[in-house]
Design an enzyme around this catalytic site. Structure first.
Site, PDB file in Angstrom:
ATOM      1  N   GLY A   1       0.740  -1.184   0.053  1.00 52.95           N
ATOM      2  CA  GLY A   1       0.161  -0.196   0.203  1.00 52.95           C
ATOM      3  C   GLY A   1       0.838   1.277  -0.157  1.00 52.95           C
ATOM      4  O   GLY A   1       0.531   2.288  -0.589  1.00 52.95           O
ATOM      5  N   THR A   2       1.807   1.203   0.699  1.00 52.04           N
ATOM      6  CA  THR A   2       2.739   2.467   0.882  1.00 52.04           C
ATOM      7  C   THR A   2       3.408   2.856  -0.531  1.00 52.04           C
ATOM      8  O   THR A   2       3.298   3.798  -1.173  1.00 52.04           O
ATOM      9  CB  THR A   2       3.895   2.213   1.870  1.00 52.04           C
ATOM     10  OG1 THR A   2       3.280   1.956   3.018  1.00 52.04           O
ATOM     11  CG2 THR A   2       4.803   3.440   2.067  1.00 52.04           C
TER      12      THR A   2
ATOM     13  N   ASN B 277      -8.056   3.682   8.350  1.00 55.29           N
ATOM     14  CA  ASN B 277      -7.719   2.334   8.968  1.00 55.29           C
ATOM     15  C   ASN B 277      -7.682   2.361  10.439  1.00 55.29           C
ATOM     16  O   ASN B 277      -7.796   1.269  11.087  1.00 55.29           O
ATOM     17  CB  ASN B 277      -6.110   2.389   8.671  1.00 55.29           C
ATOM     18  CG  ASN B 277      -5.450   3.686   8.786  1.00 55.29           C
ATOM     19  OD1 ASN B 277      -5.638   4.686   8.335  1.00 55.29           O
ATOM     20  ND2 ASN B 277      -4.385   3.726   9.790  1.00 55.29           N
TER      21      ASN B 277
ATOM     22  N   GLN C 164      -7.762  -0.102   3.107  1.00 58.19           N
ATOM     23  CA  GLN C 164      -8.647  -0.827   4.021  1.00 58.19           C
ATOM     24  C   GLN C 164     -10.062  -1.036   3.696  1.00 58.19           C
ATOM     25  O   GLN C 164     -10.893  -1.311   4.514  1.00 58.19           O
ATOM     26  CB  GLN C 164      -8.744   0.159   5.396  1.00 58.19           C
ATOM     27  CG  GLN C 164      -7.354   0.134   6.323  1.00 58.19           C
ATOM     28  CD  GLN C 164      -7.088  -1.117   7.068  1.00 58.19           C
ATOM     29  OE1 GLN C 164      -7.720  -1.987   7.099  1.00 58.19           O
ATOM     30  NE2 GLN C 164      -5.796  -0.930   7.428  1.00 58.19           N
TER      31      GLN C 164
ATOM     32  N   SER D  24      -3.554  -3.303  -0.896  1.00 57.25           N
ATOM     33  CA  SER D  24      -2.444  -4.070  -0.342  1.00 57.25           C
ATOM     34  C   SER D  24      -2.611  -5.331   0.127  1.00 57.25           C
ATOM     35  O   SER D  24      -3.923  -5.839   0.658  1.00 57.25           O
ATOM     36  CB  SER D  24      -2.029  -3.291   1.044  1.00 57.25           C
ATOM     37  OG  SER D  24      -0.957  -4.022   1.690  1.00 57.25           O
TER      38      SER D  24
ATOM     39  N   HIS E 103      -1.551  -7.620   2.498  1.00 58.29           N
ATOM     40  CA  HIS E 103      -1.621  -8.216   3.647  1.00 58.29           C
ATOM     41  C   HIS E 103      -2.927  -7.593   4.572  1.00 58.29           C
ATOM     42  O   HIS E 103      -3.007  -8.109   5.580  1.00 58.29           O
ATOM     43  CB  HIS E 103      -0.462  -7.901   4.391  1.00 58.29           C
ATOM     44  CG  HIS E 103      -0.024  -6.498   4.758  1.00 58.29           C
ATOM     45  ND1 HIS E 103      -0.172  -6.267   6.216  1.00 58.29           N
ATOM     46  CD2 HIS E 103       0.228  -5.473   4.249  1.00 58.29           C
ATOM     47  CE1 HIS E 103       0.153  -5.050   6.370  1.00 58.29           C
ATOM     48  NE2 HIS E 103       0.493  -4.510   5.124  1.00 58.29           N
TER      49      HIS E 103
ATOM     50  N   THR F 225      12.247  -7.087 -10.904  1.00 58.13           N
ATOM     51  CA  THR F 225      11.575  -8.538 -11.165  1.00 58.13           C
ATOM     52  C   THR F 225      10.327  -8.542 -10.142  1.00 58.13           C
ATOM     53  O   THR F 225      10.452  -8.277  -9.008  1.00 58.13           O
ATOM     54  CB  THR F 225      12.653  -9.495 -10.784  1.00 58.13           C
ATOM     55  OG1 THR F 225      13.784  -9.080 -11.432  1.00 58.13           O
ATOM     56  CG2 THR F 225      12.359 -11.028 -10.872  1.00 58.13           C
TER      57      THR F 225
ATOM     58  N   CYS G 196       1.998   1.539  13.106  1.00 57.64           N
ATOM     59  CA  CYS G 196       3.107   2.231  13.385  1.00 57.64           C
ATOM     60  C   CYS G 196       3.187   3.312  14.280  1.00 57.64           C
ATOM     61  O   CYS G 196       4.210   3.607  14.689  1.00 57.64           O
ATOM     62  CB  CYS G 196       3.350   2.964  11.897  1.00 57.64           C
ATOM     63  SG  CYS G 196       2.170   3.980  11.216  1.00 57.64           S
TER      64      CYS G 196
END
Ligand code: PLP
Length: 386
Positions: A71-72, A147, A175, A195, A197, A233, A322
């Site tokens: 996502g970042t 989030n 989210q 994202s 995860h 890659t 974070c």
């Protein structure tokens, strides 16, 4: 000790079907997807199948999907890919740091940024967006689902305003994906981040939807991977996992999984509110994703409650993963008008597909008792009660 994980907005466990889909791509099918021999063709085909699955989740063309490291990176690619010195960018005060700190960096580079306020429910007012648009506004970037609170912004309306004004619209849907249906055409966005995860796929992989005809400056220079939009890659096992997670997410809308989750979340929220006095839902009254509940418990230090619950086996969070451990109160909750002490007294519960109803009962049994115990130790609470 029994452990219950209700911090799925921080990260979700990889589902068994996702792991199974990924595992042949570590050793058995190991080819570089750019190689023209058999091994490369095998992994190329897997990457393209995953691209189709992600495109189906967002209702776009496979060629409009760019795979990233998460996502970042998707947020950064959208923002830095478009904004140039002299441009003006509009965002909101409740963005994830991936967008917020990118916008702060834009300001360092001489690009003006407007941070739209939100109301007490955490919602941006579309009229504020209309009045913030200037002749040099290049991009609006506004989060789809927050989030910390799960609050859903009126992205369809925002998309319409941006398209009428000829301004690019990016939305961070990290989210929102898998929790609410996403249709990029209905939203009217040019760019949209997801994202892996956060949707029961692996960490370290994500995607950016880039509407056909949108030209982005790449952030990485190298080979012509991802149609020269993202060199490097491909992370084949990760991309395969993201594709599988996208397929499962789509099924979740059809088989009632998201409805089940909403019912569990509502039960959790209502039970806690019934059994704990001076507690309130942050984002109450706004549309929210079905898995998130952010509750403020007056007279409580959020970090202390998280530790107390963790010692009893329940994993929850104060909001952004974070910022855990930081002394600063949440910028999202303070932007919604919460006093700093109330923002610090807020806890996020976020459910995932793996959570059975028993996990919610576990939390319902635990939270009121732990809040009561901490309040007994609080001089302020005892003063108010005296
Ligand atoms: C709304 C939002 N955007 C972006 C991100 C960053 O995603 P990633 O962890 O894949 O870099 C997160 C992760 O917490 C998020 O919740």
């Amino acid at each position: 000790m029994r452990r219950v994980y209700l911090d799925n907005n921080a990260t979700t466990p990889v589902l068994p079907e996702v792991l199974e889909a990924m595992s042949p791509y570590f050793a058995e099918h190991f080819g570089n997807a750019s190689s023209i021999h058999h091994h490369g063709q095998e992994t190329r085909a897997a990457v393209e199948r995953a691209r189709e699955s992600v495109a189906a989740l967002l209702v776009c063309r496979p060629a409009e999907i760019v795979f990233t490291s998460g996502g970042t990176e998707s947020d950064n690619l959208a923002i830095f890919g478009l904004a140039r010195p002299g441009d003006h960018v509009i965002t909101s005060s409740v963005e994830h740091h991936a967008v917020l700190n990118s916008c702060k960096q834009l300001e360092e580079r001489g690009i003006e940024v407007t941070y739209l306020p939100v109301d007490g429910r955490g919602l941006v007012n579309p009229d504020d967006l209309r009045s913030a648009i200037r002749p040099n506004t290049k991009l609006t970037t506004i989060i789809m689902a927050n989030n910390e609170t799960g609050v859903l912004q009126p992205v369809d309306e925002i998309g319409k305003i941006c398209s009428d004004a000829d301004v690019y619209f990016h939305t961070d849907a990290v989210q929102a994906a898998s929790k609410v249906p996403i249709n990029v055409k209905e939203i009217g966005c040019d760019l949209l981040s997801i994202s892996g995860h956060k949707i029961h796929g692996p960490q370290g992989v994500g995607a950016l939807y880039v509407r056909k005809g949108t030209t982005l400056d790449p952030m990485l220079y190298g080979g012509s991977h991802e149609r020269s939009r993202r060199a490097g890659t491909e992370n084949v096992p990760g991309i395969v996992g993201l594709g599988k997670a996208a397929e499962i997410a789509m099924k979740g809308f059809e088989n009632g999984e998201t409805t089940r989750m909403a019912a569990l979340r509502d039960h959790l929220e209502n039970s806690i509110l019934q059994n704990v006095e001076s507690a309130r839902v942050n984002g109450e009254g706004a549309p929210r994703v079905p898995n998130t509940s952010n509750i403020f418990f007056e007279y409580i230090e959020g970090e202390a409650l998280i530790i107390a619950l963790d010692l009893k086996g329940l994993a929850v969070s104060t909001g952004a993963a974070c910022s855990s451990g930081a002394i600063e109160p949440s910028h999202v909750l303070t932007a919604m008008g919460l006093r700093p002490d109330r923002a610090r007294a807020s806890i996020r519960f976020s459910l995932g597909k793996q959570n059975p109803a028993e996990d919610v009962e576990f939390a319902i049994d635990l939270v009121p008792a732990q809040v009561a115990r901490l309040r007994e130790l609080s001089p302020l609470y005892n003063k108010v009660r005296a």
